[in-house]
Scaffold this active site. Structure first.
Site, PDB file in Angstrom:
ATOM      1  N   SER A   1       3.675  -2.411  10.150  1.00  0.00           N
ATOM      2  CA  SER A   1       5.137  -2.487  10.305  1.00  0.00           C
ATOM      3  C   SER A   1       5.735  -3.822   9.865  1.00  0.00           C
ATOM      4  CB  SER A   1       5.544  -2.146  11.746  1.00  0.00           C
ATOM      5  OG  SER A   1       5.159  -0.807  12.053  1.00  0.00           O
TER       6      SER A   1
ATOM      7  N   GLU B   1      -5.092  -5.210  10.461  1.00  0.00           N
ATOM      8  CA  GLU B   1      -4.056  -4.212  10.695  1.00  0.00           C
ATOM      9  C   GLU B   1      -4.310  -3.527  12.037  1.00  0.00           C
ATOM     10  OE1 GLU B   1      -2.143  -2.876   6.769  1.00  0.00           O
ATOM     11  OE2 GLU B   1      -3.898  -1.614   7.023  1.00  0.00           O
TER      12      GLU B   1
ATOM     13  N   GLY C   1       2.745   2.042  10.860  1.00  0.00           N
ATOM     14  CA  GLY C   1       3.674   3.164  10.745  1.00  0.00           C
ATOM     15  C   GLY C   1       4.415   3.482  12.038  1.00  0.00           C
TER      16      GLY C   1
ATOM     17  N   ASN D   1       0.864  -1.180   0.000  1.00  0.00           N
ATOM     18  CA  ASN D   1       0.000   0.000   0.000  1.00  0.00           C
ATOM     19  C   ASN D   1       0.904   1.235   0.000  1.00  0.00           C
ATOM     20  OD1 ASN D   1      -1.798   2.055   0.492  1.00  0.00           O
ATOM     21  ND2 ASN D   1      -2.390   1.351   2.538  1.00  0.00           N
TER      22      ASN D   1
ATOM     23  N   LYS E   1       0.046   4.265  -0.125  1.00  0.00           N
ATOM     24  CA  LYS E   1      -0.583   5.432   0.523  1.00  0.00           C
ATOM     25  C   LYS E   1      -0.393   6.673  -0.357  1.00  0.00           C
ATOM     26  CE  LYS E   1      -0.158   3.070   4.887  1.00  0.00           C
ATOM     27  NZ  LYS E   1      -0.034   3.119   6.343  1.00  0.00           N
TER      28      LYS E   1
ATOM     29  N   HIS F   1      -9.484   1.039   4.959  1.00  0.00           N
ATOM     30  CA  HIS F   1      -8.192   1.183   5.642  1.00  0.00           C
ATOM     31  C   HIS F   1      -8.380   2.071   6.875  1.00  0.00           C
ATOM     32  CE1 HIS F   1      -4.070   2.308   6.529  1.00  0.00           C
ATOM     33  NE2 HIS F   1      -3.720   1.213   5.879  1.00  0.00           N
TER      34      HIS F   1
ATOM     35  N   GLU G   1      -6.756   4.421   8.031  1.00  0.00           N
ATOM     36  CA  GLU G   1      -6.572   5.862   7.794  1.00  0.00           C
ATOM     37  C   GLU G   1      -7.829   6.470   7.172  1.00  0.00           C
ATOM     38  OE1 GLU G   1      -2.910   5.320   5.681  1.00  0.00           O
ATOM     39  OE2 GLU G   1      -1.975   4.706   7.556  1.00  0.00           O
TER      40      GLU G   1
HETATM   41  P1  13P Z   1       3.228   0.240   7.663  1.00  0.00           P
HETATM   42  O1  13P Z   1       3.741  -1.036   7.020  1.00  0.00           O
HETATM   43  O2  13P Z   1       3.946   1.456   7.190  1.00  0.00           O
HETATM   44  O3  13P Z   1       3.117   0.111   9.140  1.00  0.00           O
HETATM   45  O4  13P Z   1       1.719   0.424   7.115  1.00  0.00           O
HETATM   46  C1  13P Z   1       0.823  -0.622   7.219  1.00  0.00           C
HETATM   47  C2  13P Z   1      -0.403  -0.269   6.453  1.00  0.00           C
HETATM   48  O5  13P Z   1      -1.167   0.592   6.855  1.00  0.00           O
HETATM   49  C3  13P Z   1      -0.650  -0.966   5.183  1.00  0.00           C
HETATM   50  O6  13P Z   1      -1.924  -0.712   4.717  1.00  0.00           O
END
Ligand code: 13P
Length: 251
Positions: free
Chosen positions: A213, A167, A173, A9, A11, A95, A97
């Site tokens: 992560s 997740e 992150g 992803n 983002k 997601h 976010e």
């Molecule tokens: P990270 O791997 O940067 O923690 O992000 C995970 C994520 O949100 C994938 O959709």
């Protein structure tokens, strides 16, 4: 057997030139991988450029979101048909976010999942608890609600076509990965809920990805767990070398 799926992803990172470059590099380094499904999810505006860059290879293309209507006066939104027209085959839905910053709900996710399935897109439905919810012992209750409401009323055939991504928000992150044991425990619970809702056949077939992560250094132990069928990778998917290593995990 469930075919492992590793998705990156991106983002809101990489413009069209940068994205196409990364995609070309991944196409080269991953061309011999056959036993794993590989997917990258660049931002909307760069989908056509990335789509051209991976054409003819073994990497699938995902969008990070979509609208559930066919078309209409929905400024700023993108439909399933638009995604299909630029070579997209998967779509990330719900997601954390998007839930956190854009007010997405389980009910809204269900509308999108239904539309994606009806259009031939594979939905990757994201669920997971916050740190506070985990501390209060609410993890199972939270993911159960997200599954029950997000997949409510789907047929068994449709449910089989959904990919779930667990997740935990506290691991996204932050560099704090869930231990393989913590992830496995939740994945097993998720599979149990799917079994209750859709039966054992669907539960056996549904792929449950872990996200939060995931890095070259921890992917091997995560993928060794029996209910972890793949990974949804954020930060580490923005670099060709690290994403390739994650795709080529050894377990
Ligand atoms: P990270 O791997 O940067 O923690 O992000 C995970 C994520 O949100 C994938 O959709």
């Amino acid at each position: 057997m469930r075919k492992p799926l590793i998705a990156g992803n991106w983002k809101m990172y990489k413009n069209a030139t940068e994205g196409a470059k990364l995609a070309r590099s991944l196409k080269r380094s991953l061309r011999d991988v056959k036993d794993r499904e590989i997917v990258i999810a660049p931002p909307f505006a760069t989908l056509p450029a990335v789509s051209r860059a991976i054409a003819g290879g073994n990497i699938g293309l995902a969008a990070q979101n979509m609208h559930h209507q066919d078309e209409g006066a929905f400024t700023g939104e993108v439909s399933a048909d638009m995604l299909l027209s630029v070579g997209v085959g998967y779509v990330i839905i719900g997601h954390s976010e998007r839930r956190q910053y854009f007010g997405e709900t389980n009910k809204g996710c269900l509308e999108k999942i239904t539309k994606a399935l009806g259009s031939g897109l594979v939905p990757i439905y994201c669920i997971g608890e916050t740190l506070g919810e985990r501390k209060r012992g609410r993890t199972f209750a939270v993911v159960e609600k997200q599954i029950r409401e997000g997949l409510a009323g789907l047929s068994r055939t449709d449910a089989k076509g959904v990919v779930i991504a667990y997740e935990p928000i506290w691991a996204i992150g932050t560099g704090k990965t869930a231990t393989p044991q913590i992830a496995q425990e939740v994945h097993a619970r998720i599979r149990g809920i799917i079994k209750e809702l859709f039966g054992a056949g669907v539960a056996r077939a549904v792929r449950i990805l872990y996200g939060g992560s995931v890095k070259p250094g921890n992917v091997d132990t995560l993928m060794a767990e029996k209910d972890i069928d793949g990974a949804l990778v954020g930060g580490a998917s923005l670099d060709a070398k690290s994403f390739s290593r994650i795709v080529k995990y050894v377990s």
